[in-house]
Enzyme design. Structure first.
Site, mmCIF file in Angstrom:
data_model
loop_
_atom_site.group_PDB
_atom_site.id
_atom_site.type_symbol
_atom_site.label_atom_id
_atom_site.label_comp_id
_atom_site.label_asym_id
_atom_site.label_seq_id
_atom_site.Cartn_x
_atom_site.Cartn_y
_atom_site.Cartn_z
ATOM 1 N N HIS B 62 45.185 30.620 39.799
ATOM 2 C CA HIS B 62 46.080 31.488 40.575
ATOM 3 C C HIS B 62 45.272 32.590 41.231
ATOM 4 O O HIS B 62 44.066 32.713 40.991
ATOM 5 C CB HIS B 62 47.208 32.059 39.699
ATOM 6 N N HIS B 64 45.241 35.958 41.064
ATOM 7 C CA HIS B 64 44.838 37.259 40.526
ATOM 8 C C HIS B 64 43.306 37.273 40.488
ATOM 9 O O HIS B 64 42.676 36.288 40.091
ATOM 10 C CB HIS B 64 45.435 37.487 39.133
ATOM 11 N N ASP B 66 40.875 38.383 38.793
ATOM 12 C CA ASP B 66 40.008 38.072 37.655
ATOM 13 C C ASP B 66 39.841 36.563 37.461
ATOM 14 O O ASP B 66 39.095 36.135 36.589
ATOM 15 C CB ASP B 66 40.531 38.741 36.371
ATOM 16 N N HIS B 67 40.516 35.773 38.306
ATOM 17 C CA HIS B 67 40.370 34.313 38.221
ATOM 18 C C HIS B 67 39.688 33.704 39.438
ATOM 19 O O HIS B 67 39.430 32.512 39.455
ATOM 20 C CB HIS B 67 41.747 33.664 37.993
ATOM 21 N N HIS B 142 53.855 32.804 35.242
ATOM 22 C CA HIS B 142 53.156 34.080 35.373
ATOM 23 C C HIS B 142 53.828 34.892 36.477
ATOM 24 O O HIS B 142 54.826 34.471 37.039
ATOM 25 C CB HIS B 142 51.672 33.804 35.655
ATOM 26 N N ASP B 212 47.039 31.969 32.610
ATOM 27 C CA ASP B 212 47.872 33.163 32.467
ATOM 28 C C ASP B 212 49.334 32.742 32.442
ATOM 29 O O ASP B 212 49.846 32.195 33.427
ATOM 30 C CB ASP B 212 47.650 34.113 33.653
ATOM 31 N N HIS B 270 40.957 35.322 27.354
ATOM 32 C CA HIS B 270 41.634 36.242 28.272
ATOM 33 C C HIS B 270 42.081 37.502 27.530
ATOM 34 O O HIS B 270 43.188 38.008 27.710
ATOM 35 C CB HIS B 270 42.850 35.547 28.923
#
Lengths: 303, 303
Positions: B62, B64, B66-67, B142, B212, B270
């Protein structure tokens, strides 16, 4: 007055084990300014014990990724950590578009304001001033529009000669006016000439950051006489042709630039990943400009 | 057959000293697949001795940051290092727009092709197959559209009973047909029944990656019976309310999910940056599902 710069990254385009892409942290009177922000800069800040929350301004030289890919992550982290005070960014205009598209698709609504100031790389301009610093752009010659930055201390107040003032019974209340260079008339009518009771302060120091550029001489006037010069030195001089093609500088050229402009000190960085050992680059620059140092990560240089 | 996954990052939204954001490297028969790509992933690859050039496919769960914030840097480095073979990306459609705008402003013209395959997070779908693997999406719950990934080994060939075949003087030339489950008629007319000379191979192994998500049970059928399950465990269960608000999972919930679906092994990751020590998260999950491990960076798990 504190005026120092810490190297957070010193690698050129591709990272190397233990060498991150370009980023530096300038500390001027305990205010922190970020200069370029390659991928992993927020991790480097953690590693060297700096708080991202203390940084209020970032200067991005150009839009090659090794100079800005870390900014979006740093801003995201600031937001998640509850930042509310504004953050100011000086960068080529397109960076705002790059940031916005990523905030949009992650449905991120920042709790703090980004004050975005687009840089135009056509001529040297003053782009920032506060009580401590003046920042001017240095127009560099790279493959895409690119500016360096000259950070100059504000002209300091004159130094008052306290012993002499005390001997003349001049109250301390007047010292601030004298520091600003004013003559005084005391209540009794006596005139106090500034020149009799103050001396000039030290010459303001300056730090010049020349990120990615050919050493073609076009920007020398912008950096002449600076106290400390950071200059990229991507290659050694046996790869001069490669440096010319990619619009980069060799270590020898960086030394010659520092010599030509009469810099007080030279720091070289932005090393190509082909160099595992950096000493040969240092020696090449020192051959023409002795007071040269390597931009090693975690090292702090006093301007 | 090699089927293993190496943890490159295990931190949630904000990085922590020595904990990078999400990224994993799956090795299936010495082909390498990247699963998520947080900032600094290319540095993690260098750190753990992997060559980015060997990776041909990335799966991004996805948008976000941090991914995925590390993907643009990884692609840039691949390009600078001379990559010419295509690179395939499975990700939400907007990622291509995010990559393209950055290549445009840096005037980067990739020498290799990006084969971009947009993921729609509406229902589980097979999105990738080769001779070794099938990859299906897992629709997670999420804050923005998000999918996990189920990697399943291709059904293996039947095992031939070599001793029995040799005793019956059946030439080795026929073994491949037998492995595929076919009956044979030899040139003399003799019929060889597959069931007499082969046995079934092992059940294909599977690895599920749930990046997530709320542990709301909606995706359990997609991961039921998997050999190894990676599941996020951002919080401990005393912060269940916070997990619900942010659409994340607690370590206890991750353990319960693994138990409910009968996973062979659970890996949790995570982790919120608030946890300096990770043992309490491990113990909480192990309380309900004993065969649990922490997603520690640099550790390789065999599926």
């Amino acid at each position: 007055m504190k005026f120092e710069v810490t190297i957070l990254g010193s690698s050129s385009a591709t990272p190397v084990f233990n060498r991150n892409p370009s980023a530096q942290l300038l500390n001027c009177k305990d205010k922190f300014y970020l200069i370029d922000c390659g991928e992993g800069t927020q991790q480097q800040l953690i590693r060297f014990g700096f708080k991202a929350s203390k940084i209020d301004v970032a200067f991005i030289s150009h839009l090659h990724g090794d100079h800005y890919f870390g900014l979006i992550g740093l801003l995201s982290t600031m937001n998640l950590n509850g930042r509310i005070k504004p953050f100011q960014i000086f960068a080529p205009a397109a960076l705002m578009e790059i940031l916005e598209i990523q905030f949009r698709y992650s449905e991120t609504s920042l709790r703090f304001e980004i004050e975005f100031c687009p840089i135009v790389a056509d001529e040297p301009r003053v782009i920032f001033q506060n009580q401590d610093l003046t920042v001017e752009t240095i127009v560099l010659n790279h493959r895409i529009p690119c500016t360096g930055f000259k950070f100059t201390e504000k002209k300091r107040l004159r130094k008052v000669l306290v012993d002499k003032l005390e001997a003349a019974n001049i109250p301390a209340d007047y010292y601030q006016l004298l520091k600003k260079g004013l003559d005084l008339t005391l209540p009794g009518g006596e005139v106090i000439l500034n020149a009799d009771y103050t001396i000039d302060s030290d010459v303001p120091k300056s730090y010049c950051y020349c990120s990615d550029t050919m050493a073609d001489g076009s920007y020398l006037e912008s950096i002449r006489g600076c106290t400390m010069l950071y200059h990229e030195a991507t290659f050694m001089d046996d790869l001069l042709e490669r440096a010319n093609v990619t619009h980069h500088t060799t270590a020898l050229q960086a030394g010659l630039v520092a010599k030509e402009v009469g810099a007080g000190k030279l720091i070289i960085g932005h090393f190509s990943s082909r160099y595992k050992a950096l000493l040969p680059l240092l020696e090449e620059a020192q051959g023409v400009f002795e007071n040269t140092a390597l931009a090693l990560e975690g090292v702090t240089f006093t301007v």
